[in-house]
Design a protein around this motif. Structure first.
Motif, PDB file in Angstrom:
ATOM      1  N   UNK A 130       0.833  -1.209   0.000  1.00 24.37           N
ATOM      2  CA  UNK A 130       0.000   0.000   0.000  1.00 24.37           C
ATOM      3  C   UNK A 130       0.863   1.252   0.000  1.00 24.37           C
ATOM      4  N   UNK A 131       1.960   1.241   0.764  1.00 26.58           N
ATOM      5  CA  UNK A 131       2.852   2.404   0.795  1.00 26.58           C
ATOM      6  C   UNK A 131       3.487   2.619  -0.579  1.00 26.58           C
ATOM      7  N   UNK A 132       3.967   1.530  -1.194  1.00 23.62           N
ATOM      8  CA  UNK A 132       4.561   1.658  -2.527  1.00 23.62           C
ATOM      9  C   UNK A 132       3.529   2.114  -3.550  1.00 23.62           C
ATOM     10  N   UNK A 133       2.304   1.589  -3.447  1.00 24.40           N
ATOM     11  CA  UNK A 133       1.241   2.012  -4.365  1.00 24.40           C
ATOM     12  C   UNK A 133       0.908   3.490  -4.176  1.00 24.40           C
ATOM     13  N   UNK A 134       1.028   4.002  -2.950  1.00 21.76           N
ATOM     14  CA  UNK A 134       0.723   5.414  -2.709  1.00 21.76           C
ATOM     15  C   UNK A 134       1.770   6.328  -3.352  1.00 21.76           C
ATOM     16  N   UNK A 135       2.976   5.808  -3.585  1.00 24.98           N
ATOM     17  CA  UNK A 135       4.016   6.609  -4.239  1.00 24.98           C
ATOM     18  C   UNK A 135       3.726   6.785  -5.726  1.00 24.98           C
ATOM     19  N   UNK A 136       3.140   5.765  -6.319  1.00 27.87           N
ATOM     20  CA  UNK A 136       2.772   5.788  -7.732  1.00 27.87           C
ATOM     21  C   UNK A 136       1.260   5.590  -7.775  1.00 27.87           C
ATOM     22  N   UNK A 137       0.529   6.657  -7.959  1.00 27.91           N
ATOM     23  CA  UNK A 137      -0.941   6.609  -7.906  1.00 27.91           C
ATOM     24  C   UNK A 137      -1.497   5.835  -9.105  1.00 27.91           C
ATOM     25  N   UNK A 138      -1.828   4.570  -8.855  1.00 38.95           N
ATOM     26  CA  UNK A 138      -2.401   3.724  -9.894  1.00 38.95           C
ATOM     27  C   UNK A 138      -3.661   3.051  -9.345  1.00 38.95           C
ATOM     28  N   UNK A 139      -4.612   2.731 -10.223  1.00 41.59           N
ATOM     29  CA  UNK A 139      -5.892   2.191  -9.749  1.00 41.59           C
ATOM     30  C   UNK A 139      -5.858   0.728  -9.293  1.00 41.59           C
ATOM     31  N   UNK A 175      -0.994  -3.249  -5.998  1.00 44.44           N
ATOM     32  CA  UNK A 175       0.180  -4.049  -6.318  1.00 44.44           C
ATOM     33  C   UNK A 175       0.882  -3.632  -7.587  1.00 44.44           C
ATOM     34  N   UNK A 176       0.219  -2.813  -8.421  1.00 43.86           N
ATOM     35  CA  UNK A 176       0.834  -2.383  -9.678  1.00 43.86           C
ATOM     36  C   UNK A 176       2.022  -1.464  -9.413  1.00 43.86           C
ATOM     37  N   UNK A 177       1.926  -0.650  -8.360  1.00 42.11           N
ATOM     38  CA  UNK A 177       3.046   0.226  -7.987  1.00 42.11           C
ATOM     39  C   UNK A 177       4.269  -0.591  -7.605  1.00 42.11           C
ATOM     40  N   UNK A 178       4.048  -1.669  -6.847  1.00 39.71           N
ATOM     41  CA  UNK A 178       5.136  -2.557  -6.460  1.00 39.71           C
ATOM     42  C   UNK A 178       5.759  -3.198  -7.691  1.00 39.71           C
ATOM     43  N   UNK A 179       4.923  -3.673  -8.610  1.00 37.90           N
ATOM     44  CA  UNK A 179       5.427  -4.313  -9.824  1.00 37.90           C
ATOM     45  C   UNK A 179       6.246  -3.335 -10.661  1.00 37.90           C
ATOM     46  N   UNK A 180       5.754  -2.114 -10.781  1.00 37.12           N
ATOM     47  CA  UNK A 180       6.482  -1.099 -11.551  1.00 37.12           C
ATOM     48  C   UNK A 180       7.819  -0.787 -10.893  1.00 37.12           C
ATOM     49  N   UNK A 181       7.825  -0.665  -9.561  1.00 33.91           N
ATOM     50  CA  UNK A 181       9.084  -0.377  -8.863  1.00 33.91           C
ATOM     51  C   UNK A 181      10.077  -1.525  -9.011  1.00 33.91           C
ATOM     52  N   UNK A 182       9.616  -2.778  -8.896  1.00 31.86           N
ATOM     53  CA  UNK A 182      10.520  -3.917  -9.052  1.00 31.86           C
ATOM     54  C   UNK A 182      11.123  -3.958 -10.456  1.00 31.86           C
TER      55      UNK A 182
END
Length: 191
Positions: free
Chosen positions: A34-43, A46-53
Protein backbone atom coordinates in the motif's frame (compact mmCIF):
# COMPACT_ATOMS: atom_id res chain seq x y z
CA UNK A 1 -14.25 -27.59 35.16
CA UNK A 2 -10.73 -26.21 35.73
CA UNK A 3 -9.32 -28.83 33.36
CA UNK A 4 -11.74 -27.77 30.63
CA UNK A 5 -10.82 -24.09 31.06
CA UNK A 6 -7.13 -25.03 31.11
CA UNK A 7 -7.46 -26.96 27.83
CA UNK A 8 -9.38 -24.12 26.20
CA UNK A 9 -6.71 -21.62 27.27
CA UNK A 10 -3.95 -23.92 26.00
CA UNK A 11 -5.70 -24.26 22.62
CA UNK A 12 -6.20 -20.50 22.51
CA UNK A 13 -2.48 -19.83 23.10
CA UNK A 14 -1.50 -22.51 20.57
CA UNK A 15 -3.76 -20.73 18.08
CA UNK A 16 -2.12 -17.40 18.92
CA UNK A 17 1.31 -18.91 18.23
CA UNK A 18 0.14 -19.76 14.73
CA UNK A 19 -2.09 -16.78 13.93
CA UNK A 20 0.04 -13.86 15.19
CA UNK A 21 3.16 -14.50 13.03
CA UNK A 22 0.98 -15.09 9.95
CA UNK A 23 -1.11 -11.97 10.65
CA UNK A 24 1.98 -9.82 11.25
CA UNK A 25 3.58 -11.07 8.03
CA UNK A 26 0.44 -10.39 6.00
CA UNK A 27 0.09 -6.96 7.62
CA UNK A 28 3.72 -6.03 6.91
CA UNK A 29 3.46 -7.12 3.27
CA UNK A 30 0.09 -5.37 2.80
CA UNK A 31 1.31 -2.16 4.43
CA UNK A 32 4.46 -2.18 2.28
CA UNK A 33 2.50 -2.73 -0.94
CA UNK A 34 0.00 0.00 0.00
CA UNK A 35 2.85 2.40 0.79
CA UNK A 36 4.56 1.66 -2.53
CA UNK A 37 1.24 2.01 -4.36
CA UNK A 38 0.72 5.41 -2.71
CA UNK A 39 4.02 6.61 -4.24
CA UNK A 40 2.77 5.79 -7.73
CA UNK A 41 -0.94 6.61 -7.91
CA UNK A 42 -2.40 3.72 -9.89
CA UNK A 43 -5.89 2.19 -9.75
CA UNK A 44 -4.77 -1.45 -9.33
CA UNK A 45 -3.35 -2.68 -6.00
CA UNK A 46 0.18 -4.05 -6.32
CA UNK A 47 0.83 -2.38 -9.68
CA UNK A 48 3.05 0.23 -7.99
CA UNK A 49 5.14 -2.56 -6.46
CA UNK A 50 5.43 -4.31 -9.82
CA UNK A 51 6.48 -1.10 -11.55
CA UNK A 52 9.08 -0.38 -8.86
CA UNK A 53 10.52 -3.92 -9.05
CA UNK A 54 10.78 -3.70 -12.84
CA UNK A 55 12.31 -0.20 -12.66
CA UNK A 56 14.91 -1.25 -10.07
CA UNK A 57 15.78 -4.33 -12.15
CA UNK A 58 16.16 -2.18 -15.29
CA UNK A 59 18.41 0.25 -13.39
CA UNK A 60 20.51 -2.74 -12.25
CA UNK A 61 20.74 -3.95 -15.85
CA UNK A 62 21.75 -0.48 -17.07
CA UNK A 63 24.38 -0.03 -14.36
CA UNK A 64 26.02 -3.40 -15.05
CA UNK A 65 27.55 -1.91 -18.21
CA UNK A 66 31.22 -0.76 -17.92
CA UNK A 67 30.41 2.66 -19.39
CA UNK A 68 27.58 3.06 -16.90
CA UNK A 69 29.96 2.32 -14.01
CA UNK A 70 32.09 5.31 -14.98
CA UNK A 71 29.05 7.59 -15.21
CA UNK A 72 27.79 6.38 -11.83
CA UNK A 73 31.22 6.87 -10.23
CA UNK A 74 31.30 10.46 -11.53
CA UNK A 75 27.78 11.18 -10.21
CA UNK A 76 28.63 9.58 -6.85
CA UNK A 77 31.80 11.67 -6.60
CA UNK A 78 29.69 14.81 -7.07
CA UNK A 79 27.05 13.70 -4.56
CA UNK A 80 29.67 12.87 -1.91
CA UNK A 81 31.12 16.40 -2.17
CA UNK A 82 27.79 17.97 -1.14
CA UNK A 83 27.78 18.65 2.62
CA UNK A 84 25.33 16.51 4.62
CA UNK A 85 23.93 14.91 1.44
CA UNK A 86 27.27 13.15 0.93
CA UNK A 87 27.25 11.74 4.46
CA UNK A 88 23.68 10.44 4.11
CA UNK A 89 24.35 8.98 0.66
CA UNK A 90 27.65 7.28 1.48
CA UNK A 91 26.36 5.91 4.82
CA UNK A 92 23.22 4.42 3.28
CA UNK A 93 25.21 3.03 0.33
CA UNK A 94 27.74 1.39 2.67
CA UNK A 95 24.92 -0.08 4.77
CA UNK A 96 23.20 -1.59 1.73
CA UNK A 97 26.56 -2.90 0.45
CA UNK A 98 27.17 -4.54 3.85
CA UNK A 99 24.01 -6.65 3.44
CA UNK A 100 23.66 -7.30 -0.30
CA UNK A 101 26.59 -5.80 -2.17
CA UNK A 102 29.92 -7.25 -3.25
CA UNK A 103 31.45 -6.01 0.02
CA UNK A 104 29.22 -7.94 2.42
CA UNK A 105 30.28 -7.22 6.00
CA UNK A 106 28.00 -9.42 8.07
CA UNK A 107 29.49 -12.71 6.89
CA UNK A 108 31.76 -13.52 9.87
CA UNK A 109 29.83 -14.19 13.05
CA UNK A 110 31.92 -13.93 16.21
CA UNK A 111 31.70 -14.34 19.96
CA UNK A 112 33.16 -11.35 21.79
CA UNK A 113 34.40 -11.70 25.35
CA UNK A 114 33.38 -8.42 26.89
CA UNK A 115 34.24 -9.14 30.50
CA UNK A 116 36.39 -12.19 31.13
CA UNK A 117 36.13 -11.95 34.92
CA UNK A 118 32.33 -12.20 34.79
CA UNK A 119 32.23 -14.44 31.70
CA UNK A 120 30.11 -11.91 29.76
CA UNK A 121 30.11 -12.54 26.03
CA UNK A 122 28.16 -11.10 23.10
CA UNK A 123 27.42 -12.27 19.56
CA UNK A 124 28.25 -9.99 16.67
CA UNK A 125 29.87 -9.63 13.27
CA UNK A 126 33.35 -8.45 12.33
CA UNK A 127 33.04 -5.41 10.08
CA UNK A 128 36.72 -4.40 9.96
CA UNK A 129 39.63 -6.76 10.68
CA UNK A 130 42.35 -4.12 10.56
CA UNK A 131 42.12 -0.79 12.39
CA UNK A 132 45.75 0.27 11.90
CA UNK A 133 44.58 3.27 9.84
CA UNK A 134 42.85 4.56 13.00
CA UNK A 135 45.97 4.03 15.07
CA UNK A 136 44.44 0.96 16.76
CA UNK A 137 46.73 -1.97 15.94
CA UNK A 138 45.53 -5.34 17.16
CA UNK A 139 41.89 -4.26 17.40
CA UNK A 140 38.92 -5.22 15.24
CA UNK A 141 35.53 -3.59 14.69
CA UNK A 142 32.59 -5.73 15.73
CA UNK A 143 28.94 -4.82 15.14
CA UNK A 144 26.57 -6.05 17.85
CA UNK A 145 22.95 -6.00 16.62
CA UNK A 146 20.18 -5.34 19.14
CA UNK A 147 17.35 -7.78 19.67
CA UNK A 148 13.95 -6.86 18.20
CA UNK A 149 15.32 -3.67 16.62
CA UNK A 150 17.02 -2.39 13.50
CA UNK A 151 19.89 -0.98 15.51
CA UNK A 152 23.07 -2.05 17.16
CA UNK A 153 26.35 -0.85 18.53
CA UNK A 154 29.85 -0.86 17.09
CA UNK A 155 32.61 -1.82 19.49
CA UNK A 156 36.37 -1.90 19.01
CA UNK A 157 37.96 -4.80 20.84
CA UNK A 158 41.33 -6.52 20.96
CA UNK A 159 41.38 -9.27 18.35
CA UNK A 160 42.22 -11.87 21.01
CA UNK A 161 38.79 -11.19 22.60
CA UNK A 162 37.03 -12.26 19.40
CA UNK A 163 36.39 -15.89 18.47
CA UNK A 164 34.94 -16.73 15.03
CA UNK A 165 31.86 -18.95 15.11
CA UNK A 166 31.40 -21.92 12.82
CA UNK A 167 27.78 -21.14 11.96
CA UNK A 168 25.94 -19.44 9.10
CA UNK A 169 25.77 -15.67 9.63
CA UNK A 170 22.08 -15.59 8.75
CA UNK A 171 21.29 -18.03 11.56
CA UNK A 172 23.37 -16.04 14.06
CA UNK A 173 21.67 -12.79 13.00
CA UNK A 174 18.26 -14.44 13.41
CA UNK A 175 19.28 -15.70 16.86
CA UNK A 176 20.45 -12.23 17.96
CA UNK A 177 17.52 -10.28 16.54
CA UNK A 178 15.00 -12.71 18.06
CA UNK A 179 16.52 -12.24 21.50
CA UNK A 180 17.90 -15.78 21.49
CA UNK A 181 14.64 -17.61 20.88
CA UNK A 182 15.10 -18.45 17.21
CA UNK A 183 17.74 -20.00 14.99
CA UNK A 184 19.66 -22.32 17.32
CA UNK A 185 17.34 -25.28 16.72
CA UNK A 186 18.17 -25.08 13.01
CA UNK A 187 21.89 -25.07 13.78
CA UNK A 188 21.51 -28.20 15.90
CA UNK A 189 19.56 -29.98 13.13
CA UNK A 190 22.29 -29.15 10.58
CA UNK A 191 24.99 -30.88 12.66
Amino acid sequence: MNQVIGKILRYFFQGLLLVIPIALTIYAITASVQWLDSLVKLPFPGLGLAIMLITITMIGLFTSNVLSHRVIEMVEALIIKIPLVGIIYSSSKDLIDAFVGDKKKFNQAVLVTENEANGIQKLGFITQKDLNSLGLPGKVAVYLPHSYAFSGVLILVPSENVRPLNAPSADIMKFIVSGGVSGIDKLERKK
